[in-house]
Motif scaffolding. Structure first.
Motif, PDB file in Angstrom:
ATOM      1  N   UNK A  68      -0.682  -0.638   9.191  1.00 63.63           N
ATOM      2  CA  UNK A  68      -0.307   0.649   8.614  1.00 63.63           C
ATOM      3  C   UNK A  68      -0.543   0.697   7.106  1.00 63.63           C
ATOM      4  N   UNK A  69      -0.885   1.868   6.605  1.00 61.74           N
ATOM      5  CA  UNK A  69      -1.081   2.006   5.164  1.00 61.74           C
ATOM      6  C   UNK A  69       0.262   2.050   4.435  1.00 61.74           C
ATOM      7  N   UNK A  70       0.184   1.914   3.145  1.00 64.76           N
ATOM      8  CA  UNK A  70       1.332   2.135   2.269  1.00 64.76           C
ATOM      9  C   UNK A  70       0.998   3.381   1.467  1.00 64.76           C
ATOM     10  N   UNK A  71       1.896   4.349   1.451  1.00 62.93           N
ATOM     11  CA  UNK A  71       1.668   5.593   0.721  1.00 62.93           C
ATOM     12  C   UNK A  71       2.629   5.661  -0.465  1.00 62.93           C
ATOM     13  N   UNK A  72       2.098   5.989  -1.638  1.00 65.95           N
ATOM     14  CA  UNK A  72       2.888   6.155  -2.855  1.00 65.95           C
ATOM     15  C   UNK A  72       3.052   7.633  -3.144  1.00 65.95           C
ATOM     16  N   UNK A  73       4.223   8.014  -3.664  1.00 69.27           N
ATOM     17  CA  UNK A  73       4.374   9.368  -4.182  1.00 69.27           C
ATOM     18  C   UNK A  73       3.561   9.457  -5.475  1.00 69.27           C
ATOM     19  N   UNK A  74       3.119  10.659  -5.831  1.00 69.79           N
ATOM     20  CA  UNK A  74       2.275  10.820  -7.018  1.00 69.79           C
ATOM     21  C   UNK A  74       2.970  10.379  -8.297  1.00 69.79           C
TER      22      UNK A  74
END
Length: 186
Positions: free
Chosen positions: A34-40
Motif C-alpha cells: 500500500x502507498x503512504x499518502x501525505x496531506x499537502x
C-alpha cells in the motif's frame, strides 16, 4: 513458496535538519504494497496497516513528529486506492465490503464517517483522484461485465455519477492538475 522470512514493516520519520530518525508506534504492517499518502500541509499521513487481506486504513497526525498519534479510519479494499483531499480535511477510500462505492471520512478535527456513495453498482473501483475543488472524485472503475476500466466523476454534492472517458483499453490512475483544470490518466 515465499521463503523471504518475516515480513513486518515499520514507519520511520526522518527530520532532515537534525538528522533525527524516529520509529512511529503503529499496529503491525505486514505488506509493503500500500502507498503512504501525505496531506499537502505535511501534518498527516494516511496508510494501511495489517496485511493484504485484513488491513485497516489509519491516519497518523505527525504535526508533532516527536509524538505522532493515529486513529483507525476504516477497512479499505486492498485492491483499491485511497486519497487525502486537497484541503487535507477528508480521506476517500473504497470500502472492503463495497468495492463499487467510495467512503469519505472527515479527518480533522475528529474522525467520523461523512458519507458513503455507490459509484458503480456491482462494479469495482481501482483508482481515485480528488477534483481540484474537492466536490467530486474521479474514479477508475469497471462494471461487472466490462472488460476495461474507464473514468467516471462522482459528484459528492449532487450524489450523481457521470462517465468521463472510456476506451478499448484500461483508463486508470487519474491525476487532476488544479491550476490547469486538467485531468491526466494512464
Amino acid at each position: 513458496e515465499d521463503k523471504g522470512g518475516d515480513r513486518r514493516y515499520h514507519l520511520h520519520l526522518w527530520e532532515f535538519q537534525s538528522g533525527h530518525v524516529s520509529l512511529v508506534d503503529l499496529p503491525e504492517i505486514r505488506t509493503a504494497q500500500p502507498p503512504i499518502r501525505w496531506s499537502l500541509d505535511g501534518s498527516r499521513i494516511v496508510l494501511c496497516v495489517g496485511g493484504d487481506e485484513d488491513g485497516s486504513l489509519i491516519s497518523v497526525d505527525v504535526s508533532r513528529w516527536e509524538h505522532p498519534t493515529w486513529e483507525t479510519l476504516g477497512l479499505p479494499s486492498q485492491r483499491s486506492d485511497f486519497q487525502i483531499s486537497n484541503d487535507g480535511l477528508s480521506v476517500a477510500f473504497v470500502p472492503q465490503l463495497h468495492p463499487g462505492s467510495v467512503e469519505i471520512i472527515d479527518i480533522k478535527p475528529r474522525f467520523r464517517r461523512v458519507m458513503q456513495m455507490e459509484v458503480l453498482h456491482g462494479g469495482r473501483i481501482q483508482d481515485l483522484a480528488w477534483s481540484w475543488d474537492g466536490r467530486s472524485l474521479i474514479c477508475a472503475a469497471r462494471g461487472r461485465t466490462d472488460e476495461f476500466f474507464s473514468l467516471v466523476r462522482a459528484d459528492l454534492t449532487r450524489r450523481k455519477v457521470v462517465g468521463l472517458l472510456r476506451g478499448p483499453f484500461d483508463v486508470r490512475r487519474p491525476i487532476v492538475v488544479p491550476l490547469r483544470h486538467l485531468l491526466v490518466c494512464e
